[in-house]
Design a protein around this motif. Structure first.
Motif, PDB file in Angstrom:
ATOM      1  N   LEU A   1       0.827  -1.210   0.000  1.00 32.49           N
ATOM      2  CA  LEU A   1       0.000   0.000   0.000  1.00 32.49           C
ATOM      3  C   LEU A   1       0.862   1.261   0.000  1.00 32.49           C
ATOM      4  O   LEU A   1       0.564   2.231  -0.692  1.00 32.49           O
ATOM      5  CB  LEU A   1      -0.938  -0.005   1.210  1.00 32.49           C
ATOM      6  CG  LEU A   1      -2.112  -0.990   1.142  1.00 32.49           C
ATOM      7  CD1 LEU A   1      -2.796  -1.103   2.491  1.00 32.49           C
ATOM      8  CD2 LEU A   1      -3.126  -0.547   0.083  1.00 32.49           C
TER       9      LEU A   1
ATOM     10  N   HIS B   1       2.464   1.638  -3.471  1.00 31.79           N
ATOM     11  CA  HIS B   1       1.508   1.959  -4.529  1.00 31.79           C
ATOM     12  C   HIS B   1       0.547   3.084  -4.122  1.00 31.79           C
ATOM     13  O   HIS B   1      -0.556   3.186  -4.665  1.00 31.79           O
ATOM     14  CB  HIS B   1       0.710   0.704  -4.908  1.00 31.79           C
ATOM     15  CG  HIS B   1       1.546  -0.370  -5.548  1.00 31.79           C
ATOM     16  ND1 HIS B   1       1.970  -0.303  -6.849  1.00 31.79           N
ATOM     17  CD2 HIS B   1       2.049  -1.531  -5.042  1.00 31.79           C
ATOM     18  CE1 HIS B   1       2.695  -1.378  -7.140  1.00 31.79           C
ATOM     19  NE2 HIS B   1       2.768  -2.142  -6.063  1.00 31.79           N
ATOM     20  N   LYS B   2       1.005   3.927  -3.170  1.00 27.68           N
ATOM     21  CA  LYS B   2       0.280   5.137  -2.779  1.00 27.68           C
ATOM     22  C   LYS B   2      -1.160   4.844  -2.380  1.00 27.68           C
ATOM     23  O   LYS B   2      -2.107   5.492  -2.816  1.00 27.68           O
ATOM     24  CB  LYS B   2       0.318   6.170  -3.917  1.00 27.68           C
ATOM     25  CG  LYS B   2       1.738   6.606  -4.270  1.00 27.68           C
ATOM     26  CD  LYS B   2       1.775   7.621  -5.394  1.00 27.68           C
ATOM     27  CE  LYS B   2       3.214   8.022  -5.694  1.00 27.68           C
ATOM     28  NZ  LYS B   2       3.311   9.001  -6.809  1.00 27.68           N
ATOM     29  N   ASN B   3      -1.326   3.815  -1.532  1.00 23.77           N
ATOM     30  CA  ASN B   3      -2.616   3.438  -0.942  1.00 23.77           C
ATOM     31  C   ASN B   3      -3.662   3.015  -1.963  1.00 23.77           C
ATOM     32  O   ASN B   3      -4.867   3.170  -1.723  1.00 23.77           O
ATOM     33  CB  ASN B   3      -3.160   4.564  -0.059  1.00 23.77           C
ATOM     34  CG  ASN B   3      -2.439   4.655   1.265  1.00 23.77           C
ATOM     35  OD1 ASN B   3      -2.118   3.635   1.874  1.00 23.77           O
ATOM     36  ND2 ASN B   3      -2.166   5.863   1.707  1.00 23.77           N
ATOM     37  N   ASN B   4      -3.214   2.484  -3.084  1.00 19.08           N
ATOM     38  CA  ASN B   4      -4.149   1.931  -4.072  1.00 19.08           C
ATOM     39  C   ASN B   4      -4.869   0.746  -3.437  1.00 19.08           C
ATOM     40  O   ASN B   4      -4.254  -0.237  -3.025  1.00 19.08           O
ATOM     41  CB  ASN B   4      -3.380   1.490  -5.315  1.00 19.08           C
ATOM     42  CG  ASN B   4      -4.304   1.092  -6.453  1.00 19.08           C
ATOM     43  OD1 ASN B   4      -5.433   0.645  -6.241  1.00 19.08           O
ATOM     44  ND2 ASN B   4      -3.828   1.249  -7.673  1.00 19.08           N
ATOM     45  N   SER B   5      -6.195   0.808  -3.353  1.00 24.64           N
ATOM     46  CA  SER B   5      -6.986  -0.182  -2.610  1.00 24.64           C
ATOM     47  C   SER B   5      -6.905  -1.593  -3.184  1.00 24.64           C
ATOM     48  O   SER B   5      -7.252  -2.554  -2.496  1.00 24.64           O
ATOM     49  CB  SER B   5      -8.455   0.261  -2.559  1.00 24.64           C
ATOM     50  OG  SER B   5      -8.992   0.374  -3.866  1.00 24.64           O
TER      51      SER B   5
ATOM     52  N   TYR C   1      -4.436  -3.273  -3.524  1.00 26.38           N
ATOM     53  CA  TYR C   1      -3.394  -4.009  -2.800  1.00 26.38           C
ATOM     54  C   TYR C   1      -3.787  -4.278  -1.349  1.00 26.38           C
ATOM     55  O   TYR C   1      -2.993  -4.803  -0.574  1.00 26.38           O
ATOM     56  CB  TYR C   1      -2.074  -3.232  -2.845  1.00 26.38           C
ATOM     57  CG  TYR C   1      -1.528  -3.146  -4.253  1.00 26.38           C
ATOM     58  CD1 TYR C   1      -0.773  -4.189  -4.785  1.00 26.38           C
ATOM     59  CD2 TYR C   1      -1.795  -2.039  -5.057  1.00 26.38           C
ATOM     60  CE1 TYR C   1      -0.293  -4.122  -6.092  1.00 26.38           C
ATOM     61  CE2 TYR C   1      -1.315  -1.970  -6.355  1.00 26.38           C
ATOM     62  CZ  TYR C   1      -0.569  -3.019  -6.862  1.00 26.38           C
ATOM     63  OH  TYR C   1      -0.098  -2.966  -8.152  1.00 26.38           O
TER      64      TYR C   1
ATOM     65  N   HIS D   1      -2.641  -9.021  -8.065  1.00 24.75           N
ATOM     66  CA  HIS D   1      -1.828  -8.017  -7.372  1.00 24.75           C
ATOM     67  C   HIS D   1      -1.094  -8.609  -6.168  1.00 24.75           C
ATOM     68  O   HIS D   1      -0.464  -7.850  -5.409  1.00 24.75           O
ATOM     69  CB  HIS D   1      -2.705  -6.852  -6.921  1.00 24.75           C
ATOM     70  CG  HIS D   1      -3.403  -6.149  -8.045  1.00 24.75           C
ATOM     71  ND1 HIS D   1      -2.732  -5.443  -9.020  1.00 24.75           N
ATOM     72  CD2 HIS D   1      -4.727  -6.061  -8.369  1.00 24.75           C
ATOM     73  CE1 HIS D   1      -3.598  -4.945  -9.894  1.00 24.75           C
ATOM     74  NE2 HIS D   1      -4.811  -5.307  -9.511  1.00 24.75           N
TER      75      HIS D   1
END
Length: 580
Positions: free
Chosen positions: A334, A337-341, A343, A382
């Protein structure tokens, strides 16, 4: 001059702590208010005594409401350790008017009256009052702040026998005048001049600061540098060198364990029969072992009255180890990947029961992406492949069963749970065990070591990193067998004492036979700033060899690595592979 990077002046563990945004905003507003009032007072020609009142208000309204803040004898301002003047002085402050530039420090010249006064106040406290609770010394005019660690004053001034001799002669009236100017001009000035190139300090300058444009990283550091954690050495809830007992106790509850005293020592045990919850991981596992007659198939566990418990606990620890490792992995993904949900996978929406969790273990994590069954490729696209024995079936799983055999029944929520209901009160009732475990883990911050920032939630989450998990599993895996692990603060101390001596000896042999102490080595290294010198110095430190044959939890080796990094940093030679 030895100006210290503001962020690096902070305790490394404290850097990772995320303060609440509302607290940071309050701090910034109080600082801006203080600066504005100092400016008005200075413009109106008010005295330094009047300006000090703004500093007192600033400290009281931020971190120091529980501390007595006032003058002491001739000290301009002091923050005390307690609520009254009977407690020790912890922070000594010399306040100047912004317009009094002649007496105030600059980055290129510390040897001004403000620092000379601080030195006098320090010696009076440390020598005459025998106060060893001093933590920091500060010179400020409101706009600029120079912060010094008392530890550095101790090393650079208090340990200087010639300085102490002259100070005591001045104090006892043995000089030709007892006026402070003699101390400032003929004693302090001389000894400060000797060390001002190497005396560490932090410098903050708000002369042209636009607080509205400061990044979260800058605000985070600014908030912490003024905090009582930094200036007074107070503890904080997210210290990664300490066991998080709240997390530990609730995790034991979900597993089905408790910590009890047995003959004066704490041991991990199965809950008393009247307190057992058959939806807990351990009780559900033991039920399956006994009810489905798996025990006679198990050869890796000795046959005795505790066989069901021992086998059940080993299975549970295998599964919980995997889940906690995955929580750390999820946090890293997270962050990267800048808190991309996409993941975020450890939740009941993505893992709907023990069957899904088992698929995650063995059909995703244990297999390379190209080897996964087509039915799993989209769902786990992912999720990375982990080349780790942690996701290989254990001998006990082969003999008994995998986690998919458990029933996801409802378990009673721990009476001191970290979970909150819609009203912000402790949640009560029951939850499905796996749902409970995921919600419980989400209530904590499994940040990576470099993940710093400001928490936007209503309350900050406690940090649970690899160090905290290591402490927890040392207790669970160690105490049940009667094993005891060396606490981290002891391994850190032992590594500090031994490695510093070893490094000093290496430099004495290979660089200069006049080097006797670590302080000598610091002075020696600070005279060299060329890349070739830094590379050579790193080679000397890297030539050390450390052996820990037993290894155990790896605490000694991790502490040794951390200490070597600290040593390089304090010598000013910490660099990457290219020597930069």
């Amino acid at each position: 001059m030895n100006k210290t990077n503001t962020r690096k002046a902070l305790n490394p563990a404290y850097r990772k702590h995320k303060p609440l945004r509302k607290d940071v905003n309050t701090f910034v507003e109080e600082l801006k208010k203080c600066l504005q009032e100092v400016k008005i007072s200075d413009d109106n020609g008010e005295s330094e005594e009047h300006i000090k009142s703004h500093f007192i208000q600033f400290f009281n309204n931020t971190f120091y409401a529980e501390n007595y803040i006032n003058t002491k004898d001739r000290i301009d301002l002091a923050i005390y350790t307690g609520k009254t003047a009977k407690s020790d002085v912890s922070v000594i402050i010399e306040a100047k008017k912004p317009s009094n530039k002649a007496e105030f420090l600059t980055e290129t010249n510390l040897n001004r009256k403000a620092l000379q006064e601080l030195l006098l106040y320090y010696l009076r406290e440390r020598v005459d009052n025998q106060n060893n609770n001093i933590k920091h010394l500060i010179a400020t005019n409101g706009y600029e702040w120079f912060l010094f660690k008392a530890e550095d004053f101790y090393n650079y001034f208090y340990k200087n026998k010639a300085l102490l001799k002259e100070y005591k002669a001045f104090r006892d009236g043995l000089k030709d005048t007892s006026k402070n100017e003699l101390f400032y001009n003929e004693i302090a000035k001389k000894y400060i001049e000797e060390v001002q190139q190497t005396l560490p300090f932090v410098h903050l300058d708000f002369t042209k600061t636009n607080f509205n444009k400061l990044s979260d990283t800058h605000l985070n550091t600014l908030y912490k540098i003024f905090s009582n954690v930094h200036l007074l050495g107070h503890s904080f809830g997210n210290d990664s060198n300490q066991l998080n007992k709240t997390f530990y106790n609730e995790l034991l509850h979900i597993i089905g364990l408790e910590e009890v005293k047995d003959k004066g020592k704490k041991v991990i045990s199965r809950k008393a029969e009247k307190d057992r919850d058959y939806a807990s991981l351990l009780e559900s596992t033991i039920f399956h072992l006994e009810d489905r007659d798996y025990l006679h198939k198990i050869k890796s566990i000795d046959n005795n009255n505790e066989k069901a418990f021992n086998a059940g606990l080993e299975l549970c620890l295998t599964w919980v180890n995997r889940i906690l490792f995955l929580k750390l992995l999820e946090s890293q993904l997270l962050a990267y990947h800048k808190n991309n949900s996409v993941y975020k996978f450890l939740n009941s929406k993505f893992i709907n029961g023990y069957d899904d969790l088992n698929d995650l273990f063995f059909s995703a994590l244990a297999k390379k992406e190209e080897d996964r069954h087509p039915r799993f490729k989209d769902k786990y696209q992912h999720i990375p492949y982990l080349n780790s024995s942690l996701f290989e079936r254990s001998i006990l799983e082969d003999e008994a069963f995998e986690i998919s055999a458990l029933n996801n029944d409802e378990i009673e929520i721990y009476n001191s749970t970290v979970l909150k209901d819609a009203n912000g009160k402790k949640q009560k009732g029951k939850l499905k065990t796996l749902d409970y475990l995921f919600l419980f883990l989400d209530a904590y911050d499994f940040a990576t070591d470099g993940n710093e920032g400001i928490e936007d939630a209503q309350e900050t989450k406690s940090l649970i990193n690899a160090s905290v998990l290591g402490l927890i599993f040392e207790k669970i895996n160690g105490y049940k067998e009667g094993s005891f692990y060396t606490p981290a603060y002891i391994t850190m101390y032992m590594c500090k004492e031994t490695l510093r001596r070893a490094v000093v000896q290496k430099f004495k042999e290979q660089e200069n036979d006049q080097i006797e102490t670590f302080e000598d080595l610091q002075s020696y290294c600070q005279r060299y700033f060329k890349i070739d010198d830094i590379k050579r110095f790193n080679t000397i430190v890297n030539s050390l060899r450390i052996c820990d044959p037993a290894v155990g939890s790896g605490h000694f080796l991790v502490s040794a690595l951390n200490e070597l990094i600290v040593i390089k940093n304090q010598l000013g030679i910490l660099a990457d592979a290219k020597g930069v």
